[in-house]
Design a protein around this motif. Structure first.
Motif, PDB file in Angstrom:
ATOM      1  N   THR A  27       0.838  -1.201   0.000  1.00 26.43           N
ATOM      2  CA  THR A  27       0.000   0.000   0.000  1.00 26.43           C
ATOM      3  C   THR A  27       0.873   1.250   0.000  1.00 26.43           C
ATOM      4  O   THR A  27       1.993   1.227   0.512  1.00 26.43           O
ATOM      5  N   ALA A 176      -5.709  -3.707   4.413  1.00 26.35           N
ATOM      6  CA  ALA A 176      -4.803  -2.656   3.945  1.00 26.35           C
ATOM      7  C   ALA A 176      -4.969  -2.420   2.452  1.00 26.35           C
ATOM      8  O   ALA A 176      -4.987  -1.286   1.983  1.00 26.35           O
ATOM      9  N   LEU A 177      -5.110  -3.495   1.696  1.00 23.90           N
ATOM     10  CA  LEU A 177      -5.308  -3.355   0.250  1.00 23.90           C
ATOM     11  C   LEU A 177      -6.654  -2.705  -0.054  1.00 23.90           C
ATOM     12  O   LEU A 177      -6.755  -1.868  -0.954  1.00 23.90           O
ATOM     13  N   ALA A 180      -6.474   0.934   0.511  1.00 22.61           N
ATOM     14  CA  ALA A 180      -5.617   1.651  -0.448  1.00 22.61           C
ATOM     15  C   ALA A 180      -6.341   1.961  -1.756  1.00 22.61           C
ATOM     16  O   ALA A 180      -5.838   2.725  -2.567  1.00 22.61           O
ATOM     17  N   ARG A 181      -7.495   1.367  -1.971  1.00 22.24           N
ATOM     18  CA  ARG A 181      -8.221   1.619  -3.228  1.00 22.24           C
ATOM     19  C   ARG A 181      -8.731   3.029  -3.323  1.00 22.24           C
ATOM     20  O   ARG A 181      -9.044   3.712  -2.456  1.00 22.24           O
TER      21      ARG A 181
END
Length: 181
Positions: A27, A176-177, A180-181
């Motif tokens: 991220t 976390a992913l 991060a979007r």
């Protein structure tokens, strides 16, 4: 050798560190590694005790007298030993309790606790809890009920928080992913 609760806490903290490090590589914004580890150190012991409590109140295995008692030898663990037969009712009750009361408490404390450990004011922490608890709960229901069921059926009670942390490693990376979007 450390006690089971200390061992589980240290393992969970280490897995939290691993999750945070993996997430930091995936991220653009670094996760609050220290806050996550400190939260893990505080949250694991109550979760360990929660798992112990659920197992005491709703044993997952049918209990039968140990064979040794019948022939006059010393019985194992106070005269009883767990047989291999699963107590389906108790196991389902534990999953339901863990995935309602336990999950709501854990998610809310995680969201607010990690914010507070970063020095975020209480009012903002509570706002995060109000806004993010239910979306995170709904996302979690795609994974955690299965983990809970497997924990209650095949994982020894003193290892359940570690298994949760191990799955949490992947879950933390997922979160976390998603963030991060």
């Amino acid at each position: 050798m450390p006690s089971p609760i200390v061992s589980a806490t240290l393992k969970s903290a280490f897995l939290t560190l691993c999750s945070a490090l993996v997430a930091s590589f995936l991220t653009p914004k670094d996760p609050p590694i220290l806050a996550l580890i400190v939260f893990s150190l505080f949250a694991t012991p109550p979760n360990f005790l929660w798992q112990q409590y659920l197992e005491r109140k709703l044993p997952g295995r049918i209990i039968k007298e140990a064979e040794g008692e019948a022939n006059g030898s010393t019985p194992a663990e106070g005269g009883v030993a767990a047989e291999g037969r699963l107590n389906v009712r108790n196991t389902l009750m534990k999953v339901i309790i863990d995935q309602t009361l336990g999950a709501v408490a854990n998610v809310a404390l995680y969201l607010g606790g990690v914010q507070a450990l970063q020095g975020i004011p209480l009012r903002e922490c509570l706002k995060v809890v109000r806004e993010q608890t239910w979306p995170l709960m709904i996302a979690g229901y795609k994974l955690w009920p299965l983990v809970s069921l497997l924990n209650f059926t095949i994982v020894p009670v003193d290892q359940r928080t570690v298994v949760g942390s191990l799955v949490g490693l992947g879950w933390g990376v997922y979160l976390a992913l998603k963030a991060a979007r």
